[in-house]
Write a protein that holds these residues in place. Structure first.
Motif, PDB file in Angstrom:
ATOM      1  N   UNK A 168       0.849  -1.190   0.000  1.00  0.00           N
ATOM      2  CA  UNK A 168       0.000   0.000   0.000  1.00  0.00           C
ATOM      3  C   UNK A 168       0.884   1.238   0.000  1.00  0.00           C
ATOM      4  N   UNK A 169       0.385   2.324  -0.556  1.00  0.00           N
ATOM      5  CA  UNK A 169       0.950   3.664  -0.360  1.00  0.00           C
ATOM      6  C   UNK A 169       2.373   3.812  -0.902  1.00  0.00           C
ATOM      7  N   UNK A 170       2.460   3.982  -2.209  1.00  0.00           N
ATOM      8  CA  UNK A 170       3.756   4.103  -2.878  1.00  0.00           C
ATOM      9  C   UNK A 170       3.885   5.502  -3.485  1.00  0.00           C
ATOM     10  N   UNK A 171       4.622   6.367  -2.816  1.00  0.00           N
ATOM     11  CA  UNK A 171       4.852   7.731  -3.291  1.00  0.00           C
ATOM     12  C   UNK A 171       6.157   7.759  -4.084  1.00  0.00           C
ATOM     13  N   UNK A 172       6.050   7.989  -5.384  1.00  0.00           N
ATOM     14  CA  UNK A 172       7.208   7.972  -6.288  1.00  0.00           C
ATOM     15  C   UNK A 172       8.320   8.886  -5.801  1.00  0.00           C
ATOM     16  N   UNK A 199      -0.784   5.325  -6.905  1.00  0.00           N
ATOM     17  CA  UNK A 199      -0.153   6.572  -7.326  1.00  0.00           C
ATOM     18  C   UNK A 199      -0.531   7.667  -6.328  1.00  0.00           C
ATOM     19  N   UNK A 200       0.155   8.812  -6.420  1.00  0.00           N
ATOM     20  CA  UNK A 200      -0.183  10.011  -5.639  1.00  0.00           C
ATOM     21  C   UNK A 200      -0.397  11.180  -6.595  1.00  0.00           C
ATOM     22  N   UNK A 231      -0.554  10.500 -17.498  1.00  0.00           N
ATOM     23  CA  UNK A 231       0.899  10.690 -17.427  1.00  0.00           C
ATOM     24  C   UNK A 231       1.443  10.185 -16.095  1.00  0.00           C
ATOM     25  N   UNK A 232       0.719  10.448 -14.999  1.00  0.00           N
ATOM     26  CA  UNK A 232       1.196  10.000 -13.695  1.00  0.00           C
ATOM     27  C   UNK A 232       1.192   8.462 -13.604  1.00  0.00           C
ATOM     28  N   UNK A 233       0.115   7.828 -14.060  1.00  0.00           N
ATOM     29  CA  UNK A 233       0.107   6.365 -14.094  1.00  0.00           C
ATOM     30  C   UNK A 233       1.260   5.840 -14.932  1.00  0.00           C
ATOM     31  N   UNK A 255      -8.599   0.947  -5.140  1.00  0.00           N
ATOM     32  CA  UNK A 255      -8.081   2.304  -4.984  1.00  0.00           C
ATOM     33  C   UNK A 255      -8.408   2.854  -3.605  1.00  0.00           C
ATOM     34  N   UNK A 256      -7.624   3.883  -3.212  1.00  0.00           N
ATOM     35  CA  UNK A 256      -7.943   4.677  -2.028  1.00  0.00           C
ATOM     36  C   UNK A 256      -8.048   6.130  -2.488  1.00  0.00           C
ATOM     37  N   UNK A 257      -7.642   7.087  -1.669  1.00  0.00           N
ATOM     38  CA  UNK A 257      -7.900   8.479  -2.040  1.00  0.00           C
ATOM     39  C   UNK A 257      -6.918   9.050  -3.046  1.00  0.00           C
ATOM     40  N   UNK A 258      -5.636   8.676  -2.969  1.00  0.00           N
ATOM     41  CA  UNK A 258      -4.645   9.382  -3.786  1.00  0.00           C
ATOM     42  C   UNK A 258      -4.694   9.010  -5.261  1.00  0.00           C
ATOM     43  N   UNK A 259      -5.382   7.963  -5.618  1.00  0.00           N
ATOM     44  CA  UNK A 259      -5.685   7.742  -7.027  1.00  0.00           C
ATOM     45  C   UNK A 259      -6.605   8.836  -7.557  1.00  0.00           C
ATOM     46  N   UNK A 260      -7.218   9.599  -6.641  1.00  0.00           N
ATOM     47  CA  UNK A 260      -8.067  10.750  -6.967  1.00  0.00           C
ATOM     48  C   UNK A 260      -7.437  12.022  -6.418  1.00  0.00           C
TER      49      UNK A 260
END
Length: 556
Positions: A168-172, A199-200, A231-233, A255-260
């Motif tokens: 879970x929760x992978x911030x590039x 994604x974030x 582009x982010x994906x 998904x959770x929130x940061x996909x949005x």
């Protein structure tokens, strides 16, 4: 192969350039969003304009007779993600029982178009249960990497064990995805679960990196439009460790929130300004479209990620969408967290979940759950720890006793669900959770205020973040410093919590047998090191029939 089943903006200044020159410049833009060896591959192919599979291949949502295959083809250099450019391109796929493709079992083709950002999905059916398969895509004489996938066991199969990676929760921008690399190296996963925040959405440098951008994402702005989300994906899909894991096993994702956007709900988000950033409805639609284009996810209900998979008689997995239908997050000061008219799940999804749990005839009922269901009180944390913890959870930093973004903010839904489990004697329910950037092992009490005298209705394993900031990162102290102080206080105030680690990054491995479900927790040496090592740190299990967690001292 070991088996675990047993029985961008570059186009703005191109108008005056020749067509060939535009291709070269756009190829450079494409190369700029790639990582490692992919950049070299893009440069080599740009010279010939040959199709390229720059974003890897993946599979997901395994069924007893099928699996969903995914890729993205770059048909010409200017067809970069989000550009809307590039010709319709025929993409073929082939599935075989062996890596050399000498025993082909299925093949076909489809057309990749700019309308779907040149992403491709093939929902393969007619396969054998509990079987390893190999697949690849081809376009214009170019083959994709070869990947392994695996079907689920037959619905009535006696399955002695299952093993899933859990992340879970992978911030590039916060670091490298070494957790994915270590899971890919195991060779023993039936599938892996991604519990949200794949994604974030933030602009570059804005979110959670101890003040340092380890590697910049694309686009640099906060993502708002369909092109932005694409582009982010795409940026994420260039990560070599993420590609490696997608090559090794099917993913099951929610998904959770940061996909949005941060703290998203049905009508908006904390990180969305209506008007200045367009309408929430348009942004949410763009985020969902890009997600289903770029992820090997089979939506069971249009526009959502809630669905159910079955793995023989051993386990079924109910996957939740806790963003599309929820009411706006409440303030505990108003007492509205207990309002029965507010919902986290939405009525239809909660009824679906309850019915599925009641009807289940498997030994274990797993729930893919993007936010923590176990109640949580801060207890007597000192101000210097309380404020960063509140910041991490996105809460007001004074006098608050619940994280209103998780089930604590929607207590009527939780009461109804737990009462349903108890009144129908539904045992062996295990919630698998991400979001909170910490590792937890919890009983899920019917009444937290009197626990352990009251009953536990289920258990919960929460995995920490792959890279996203946890408490030590926010406070900017050495890893382990905060957890040593905060964990005992949290446990004292929450007697159903058996373990919490507030500081480290990593992943989990869930191993299930008829007798127990066990989560092994692994931590990474340094999220900013592309070669970070992995170390097992703890294991907890719940034995069949107990609805309680206990520590065990060896990983599976």
């Amino acid at each position: 192969m070991t088996s675990r089943y047993r029985s961008s903006e570059a186009s703005q200044n191109l108008g005056s350039l020749s067509p060939r020159r535009r291709s070269v410049v756009k190829a450079a833009a494409a190369t700029a969003v790639l990582a490692g060896p992919l950049a070299a591959a893009a440069s080599a192919r740009a010279a010939t304009d040959a199709p390229a599979f720059l974003h890897g291949v993946a599979s997901g949502d395994p069924l007893p007779d099928g699996v969903l295959l995914w890729t993205r083809v770059t048909p010409v250099p200017e067809a970069i993600p989000g550009s809307g450019l590039g010709p319709d391109t025929e993409v073929s796929w082939i599935v075989a029982r062996d890596k050399a493709f000498t025993s082909v079992v299925a093949k076909g083709s489809t057309t990749a178009t700019a309308a779907s950002d040149h992403t491709v999905k093939a929902d393969i059916r007619g396969l054998e249960p509990a079987t390893d398969y190999w697949f690849r895509f081809s376009a214009g004489g170019t083959d994709s990497p070869v990947a392994r996938t695996r079907t689920a066991p037959a619905a009535d199969a006696d399955v002695s064990s299952l093993r899933f990676g859990v992340v879970s929760c992978a911030n590039w921008e916060a670091g490298y995805f070494s957790a994915y690399r270590h899971l890919a190296a195991r060779n023993d996963l039936d599938a892996w679960l991604h519990l949200g925040d794949y994604i974030y959405e933030y602009k570059s440098g804005e979110y959670g990196t101890r003040g340092e951008v380890v590697r910049p994402h694309a686009p640099a702005n906060e993502i708002l439009t369909l092109a932005d989300y694409r582009i982010r994906h795409a940026r994420y899909k260039t990560d070599p460790d993420l590609q490696a894991l997608h090559l090794k096993a099917p993913v099951v994702a929610i998904w959770d929130d940061h996909e949005f956007a941060d703290n998203a709900w049905s009508g908006g988000a904390v990180n969305h300004t209506e008007g200045a950033e367009g309408t929430w409805a348009a942004r949410q639609a763009a985020a969902k479209q890009a997600y289903f284009e770029w992820m090997p996810v089979r939506p069971a209900v249009a526009g959502t990620t809630y669905r159910r998979l079955r793995f023989g008689k051993l386990a079924d997995l109910s996957l939740l969408d806790l963003r599309s239908f929820r009411s706006q997050q409440a303030s505990t000061a108003s007492g509205s967290v207990d309002d029965p008219d507010r919902t986290l799940t939405g009525r239809a999804q909660l009824d679906w979940l309850k019915a599925g749990l009641k009807a289940s005839d498997t030994r274990w009922r797993l729930v893919g759950n993007s936010v923590m269901i176990s109640p949580f009180s801060f207890g007597s944390l000192s101000a210097d720890l309380f404020k960063p913890l509140a910041k991490l959870l996105g809460l007001p930093q004074e006098g608050i006793a619940a994280n209103t973004d998780q089930w604590d903010g929607y207590t009527d839904d939780r009461r109804e669900l737990l009462a349903h489990l108890r009144s129908n004697a539904i045992g062996n329910t295990v919630f698998l959770t991400g979001d909170i950037h910490m590792a937890w092992a919890n009983d899920v009490p019917v009444d937290a205020g009197t626990y352990p005298l009251s009953a536990s209705a289920a258990t919960e394993f929460v995995v920490t973040s792959v890279t996203s900031d946890n408490l030590d990162d926010i406070v900017k102290v050495p890893e382990g410093t905060v957890s040593a102080i905060a964990a005992p206080v949290i446990k004292a105030a929450n007697r159903h919590v058996h373990w919490v680690d507030t500081d480290r990054h990593g992943y989990g491995v869930l191993d299930i047998t008829a007798d127990r479900a066990q989560m092994d927790y692994y931590v990474l040496s340094d999220r900013t090191d592309a070669n970070a090592t992995s170390t097992w740190v703890r294991s907890y299990r719940t034995r069949s029939g107990t609805q309680k967690v206990e520590r065990t001292y060896d990983p599976v």
